[in-house]
Scaffold this motif. Structure first.
Motif, PDB file in Angstrom:
ATOM      1  N   LYS A 166      -3.958   7.060  -2.948  1.00  0.00           N
ATOM      2  CA  LYS A 166      -3.637   5.852  -2.200  1.00  0.00           C
ATOM      3  C   LYS A 166      -3.658   4.694  -3.188  1.00  0.00           C
ATOM      4  CE  LYS A 166      -5.821   7.317   2.140  1.00  0.00           C
ATOM      5  NZ  LYS A 166      -6.858   6.989   3.151  1.00  0.00           N
ATOM      6  N   GLY A 222       0.831  -1.196   0.000  1.00  0.00           N
ATOM      7  CA  GLY A 222       0.000   0.000   0.000  1.00  0.00           C
ATOM      8  C   GLY A 222       0.861   1.240   0.000  1.00  0.00           C
ATOM      9  N   TYR A 252      -3.350   0.445  -3.642  1.00  0.00           N
ATOM     10  CA  TYR A 252      -3.418  -0.871  -3.023  1.00  0.00           C
ATOM     11  C   TYR A 252      -3.026  -1.883  -4.094  1.00  0.00           C
ATOM     12  CZ  TYR A 252      -6.259   1.871   0.196  1.00  0.00           C
ATOM     13  OH  TYR A 252      -6.711   2.830   1.056  1.00  0.00           O
ATOM     14  N   LEU A 274      -0.783   5.548   2.497  1.00  0.00           N
ATOM     15  CA  LEU A 274      -1.950   5.067   3.232  1.00  0.00           C
ATOM     16  C   LEU A 274      -2.451   6.059   4.276  1.00  0.00           C
ATOM     17  CD1 LEU A 274      -0.952   1.334   3.764  1.00  0.00           C
ATOM     18  CD2 LEU A 274      -2.380   2.329   1.967  1.00  0.00           C
TER      19      LEU A 274
END
Length: 1018
Positions: A1008, A972, A1010, A975
């Motif tokens: 962000k 990630g 992922y 974050l």
């Protein structure tokens, strides 16, 4: 018969600092028998030896028991005898009778701690090398040579591929952020087509460039993809950067790409996939109910507006997808090795219709052609396609009213120009224009290197490094006549093309020899570089809907433009590098450089560099000390220059041919730039002192303090209109940067199967303008950040906001009053014009330059599991949040949406209220949103830049699957961010580039990410 003295060669020269990189690079060893016969050596090699000589064999493995290819095996104190391990990790070497009694074998490999093993009576060795927990043993490229870090007299930082690639990006600046002290990376956009900016040890220029020089695989410039990078070396002080002369003022970043190793061919696949979402930080826009409640206090709204609640931010931003796929092959024989890779990268921006697609191919081939001649051929090709973010989309996402609908009853985007009852100020919905309009570009860049090293004698090496770069680009921007942007001109099209080619040749001679305990290396370089560039642009109007080709334009929008330019550099340098007993080191160099950028009177410049270091831990009083396992002090002083960022013809008097200067219908020429034949380089004098300490072989501390003073600053000086010119390029003034930086790496736990390593780096920098030309005290007077003597060059000069009058809710500023005796007092005023006079504008003591920056990482490994976390932080900088003019304006724009007040903020409602925001009034409250220190905000932040969890399948699971390595990870990026800043993201450009330092305006926020990845090799 007396035996002849063994004769050293270029692969194992006497100078230890040169020995390792050449041997590692080619995975090859040459030895000398007592009869001075040199042969390539593998475990099966045979030599003619005397009866009492001893043949030694063995195997070298890593911590996991895997064989290491290309490990150098030498006899301590004798550089003429050596070997390297083959693809099975095996080696064989012959030790002459005269050396057997006291011989110690030294096993060394890049990235691993060297191991010494006494020979004794052994003939077979089984050696395990462990990864170096510190960088002291690493071999790094510095200037035109390579050395172990512990032997350097300069300030450098090295980041290996593993630490560089934790964050997912296709741009090097984004990967470097927070990884090295003194290297500040800042970005004003989360757009994947926009790379961050790098600043090393503070900005020291006014109008010239601040970007560091990039050196790829030993040559200035070049193209590369981050997936192919083996390591990055950042050169910061003049002892390291000085050899690059006129372009090293802003530091040097050396990029070393991957090379193959002798042994079995390894094919690897690396795949990363994931998604990204825009961050909003502390920032929130009002929904319909919130905006209605707020505006009802000063502006009447019909309650019917609450029937619509459009979230324009959510309409403008999306979940973007990230794909990064690489296939590579590497291997070769003892004489020839190769590395080939292909990469595909696709990142959707979180703003709609914005993305970046990249394709990259690299082939690195190196070969030992003869005993004396080695060659490298390096090729890199990059093709990029960029769809740029639409600025209107970002503008509307912030400012459109939630009362206005996005779609009609049929689900089609609404055109705000024709929709009855549209309340927003600009009567526009980006959802209507996005399907028709675009701004995009594509580019192709190709780099080819041919590098030759020839061992003229055992002490002299001749090298020729040559590169050619080609670049080609196309850009297009189209505004359809059906949209607001294209309506005025019945459709607009902008086309641009660019081409560049760059030729570089760097020819070098190196002499290296040891005289007992003395070591000396001499280097001479002659280098020439020429860049050709051309570009054209055209803009047309009156295009039919959807017809985005220039041939259908019915009229020109602007006259076509074009250019052809040529720029040349030429450099001569000499360097002497001396060491005594690997304790005392001296290095000195001199550079003479020519550039066509500068005036005919000052087209050449001379620079010098000096460096010294002392390894205290090699002295008797610290030898074998169990606490201080390494100690070194360093110092350097010298000069470098800056030629970056000015126009290619900055020194010349130029004319413009245009219709504005026409006479009797014929084209005419008018002066456009005043010439300056005395224009020359910025000169930077820098001094650095530092020390490197290791404790218990587990704690490494590196500290540096520096002073960097730039003079003869390049400045585009405005001229009065009466001169007939608008500006002239001059050398003007001086600026000083000084600071301290450190890096601390600790191995907290190192046990069987478990390891925990921590790294903390921080840098503190301050700058001050010392002098300006012509006796001036300020340049750019009236700007938010003028350049003023005695002040930080990024300091804000503004009307000073004094809050809100608690009695009536009016805004207040400071007014500076001078009496007849020159005494100065300050009064409060609610009249903005009184606060913005030259006398009342004040230096705030607040600057866009941070007080310190840094990064913190922790890496934990347990058996086959890895967990890492990385933070970067910036403290003490101030951001001018210009976008609040639109959505935090106290009633001036009732047709714009408004931000939800940040935590701790409040608005005036009644007499006696002590608040942060004035009373809202239709048309604004007495210019309260005008430029002042009101919109200065603390830009400090700490960010969880990356968290990554990985797992590698153990060998017993892989079994006979055919795979040599399989690993998976989840990761990630970005974050969490801790900050007081009221906008979506506090990160902004931190330097005076385009006079935009510290400015946040309608920010495209970072995202962000992922991600999940799988890597496997066979």
């Amino acid at each position: 018969m007396k035996k002849p003295k063994p004769k050293p060669n270029m692969w194992f020269p006497k100078n230890r600092s040169l020995r390792y990189p050449l041997a590692m690079m080619l995975g090859m060893s040459l030895i000398q028998s007592p009869q001075s016969i040199a042969l390539p050596l593998t475990k099966h090699a045979t030599v003619d030896v005397t009866r009492l000589d001893r043949t030694v064999t063995g195997k070298v493995k890593d911590e996991k028991g895997e064989p290491l290819v290309g490990v150098t095996v030498t006899i301590k104190g004798n550089n003429a005898i050596g070997a390297s391990t083959d693809h099975n990790g095996d080696f064989s070497m012959v030790i002459p009778e005269s050396l057997i009694s006291n011989a110690t074998l030294v096993f060394s490999y890049i990235g691993y701690a060297a191991v010494e093993a006494p020979l004794g009576q052994q003939t077979v060795f089984d050696i395990a090398l462990t990864s170096a927990s510190n960088q002291l043993e690493q071999v790094v490229v510095v200037g035109y040579s390579a050395k172990k870090v512990k032997y350097l007299s300069s300030s450098v930082s090295t980041i290996n591929n593993e630490k560089l690639r934790d964050v997912t990006s296709n741009e090097l600046p984004n990967l470097l952020q927070g990884k090295a002290p003194g290297v500040v990376v800042s970005s004003a956009s989360g757009d994947p087509t926009s790379a961050g900016r790098i600043l090393i040890r503070g900005a020291g220029t006014i109008s010239a460039g601040t970007s560091p020089l990039i050196v790829v695989d030993g040559n200035i410039g070049g193209n590369y993809n981050p997936v192919d990078v083996e390591n990055i070396t950042v050169l910061k002080d003049v002892a390291a950067t000085g050899l690059y002369g006129s372009r090293a003022a802003n530091g040097v970043i050396i990029v070393n790409t991957k090379t193959g190793k002798a042994g079995k061919t390894e094919i690897s696949f690396a795949n990363t996939m994931g998604f990204a979402q825009a961050t909003t930080g502390n920032f929130r826009l009002m929904n319909s109910q919130q905006l209605y409640d707020f505006q009802s206090t000063f502006y009447p709204r019909e309650a019917s507006v609450l029937q619509t609640n459009t979230n324009w931010w959510d309409e403008a931003f999306r979940t973007g997808f990230v794909n990064n796929h690489t296939v590579s092959a590497s291997g070769g024989s003892e004489k020839t090795t190769f590395y080939i890779s292909a990469n595909y990268y696709k990142e959707q921006g979180t703003q709609i219709e914005n993305d970046k697609t990249g394709y990259n191919f690299r082939a690195n081939l190196q070969s030992q052609l003869t005993r004396r001649l080695a060659a490298k051929v390096l090729f890199n090709g990059t093709f990029n396609k960029d769809n740029y973010a639409n600025s209107n989309t970002l503008y509307d996402a912030y400012n459109n009213l939630p009362f206005d609908p996005a779609y009609d009853a049929d689900g089609q985007p609404i055109d705000g120009r024709t929709y009855p009852g549209w309340l927003g100020r600009d009567r526009e919905s980006f959802l209507h224009s996005v399907p028709y309009n675009y701004s995009k570009a594509q580019s192709l860049a190709v780099t080819t290197d041919v590098n030759l090293d020839y061992e003229l004698t055992d002490k002299i090496t001749l090298s020729s490094y040559n590169r050619i770069n080609f670049g080609n680009g196309l850009s297009a921007s189209f505004n359809d006549k059906r949209t607001k942007q294209g309506g005025a001109n019945s459709g607009e099209l902008y086309n641009g093309t660019s081409y560049s080619s760059r030729l570089l040749t760097s020819n070098r001679i190196r002499y290296s020899e040891d005289f007992g305990k003395h070591g000396l290396t001499l280097l001479g370089v002659a280098e020439a570089e020429t860049t050709y560039s051309s570009s054209t642009s055209a803009a047309g109007k009156g295009l039919p809907p959807g017809r985005d080709v220039m041939s259908v334009a019915t009229d020109i929008l602007t006259n076509p433009t074009g250019l052809n330019e040529q720029v040349g550099f030429r450099k001569f340098l000499g360097q002497a590098d001396y060491n005594y007993d690997n304790k005392y080191f001296l290095v000195g160099s001199f550079v003479n450089e020519f550039s066509s950028l500068f005036g005919k009177n000052n087209s050449t410049a001379n620079f010098y560099q000096l460096g010294a270091s002392w390894i205290l831990s090699n002295e008797e009083f610290l030898k074998n000390n169990k606490t201080i396992t390494f100690a070194k002090v360093r110092a350097s002083n010298g000069t470098v220059g800056n030629a970056d960022g000015i126009s290619n013809f900055a020194s010349l008097g130029l004319y413009t041919i245009s219709s504005d200067a026409s006479y009797s219908g014929l084209p005419g020429a008018a002066p456009s730039q005043k010439g300056n034949p005395d224009l020359t380089w910025e000169k930077i004098r820098s001094s650095n002192v530092g020390f490197d300490l290791s404790f218990f072989n587990r704690i490494d501390l590196v500290v540096d303090a520096y002073v960097k003073e730039a003079s003869e600053l390049l400045y585009r000086k405005p001229l009065a209109a009466t001169t007939g010119y608008s500006y002239v390029w001059v050398n003007a003034g001086s600026i000083r940067n000084k600071g301290v930086e450190f890096s601390l790496t600790t191995t907290n736990i190192k046990a069987k199967g478990f390891n925990w390593e921590t790294n903390l780096n921080m840098a503190f920098n301050r700058n001050k303008v010392l002098e300006l030309s012509d006796g001036s005290t300020v340049f750019n007077s009236g700007a938010r950040q003028p350049i003023a003597v005695g002040h930080n060059m990024d300091e804000y000069n503004l009307p000073i906001w004094a809050g809100v009058n608690p009695e009536n809710g009016d805004p207040q500023w400071e007014k500076v009053v001078k009496d007849a005796n020159g005494n100065v007092t300050k009064e409060l005023t609610s009249t903005y014009n009184q606060a913005q006079t030259a006398d009342s504008r004040q230096f705030t003591g607040k600057t866009a330059a941070p007080k310190f920056t840094g990064g913190l990482s922790n890496t934990l490994t347990y058996k086959n599991f890895t967990l890492s976390a990385f933070f970067n932080f910036v403290y003490g900088n101030w951001v001018y949040n210009e976008s609040r003019v639109y959505f935090d304006n106290d009633g001036l724009y009732e047709s714009y949406n408004q931000m939800v007040l940040a935590k701790g903020w409040s608005r005036w409602e009644k007499p006696g209220d002590v608040v942060t925001h004035p009373k809202p009034i239709v048309g604004g409250n007495k210019d309260s949103n005008q430029s002042s220190s009101r919109y200065l905000e603390d830009g400090s932040y700490i960010r969880l830049r990356n968290v990554r969890v990985g797992y590698s399948l153990p060998d017993n699971v892989l079994g006979k699957s055919g795979f040599s390595r399989v690993s998976v990870f989840i990761s990630g990026d970005n974050l969490w961010t801790g900050t007081k800043f009221s906008g979506p993201d506090p990160e902004v450009t931190l330097t005076q580039v385009d006079l935009s330092s510290g400015l946040s305006s309608l920010r495209y926020p970072i995202s962000k990410k992922y991600l999940i990845g799988i890597n496997f090799s066979f």
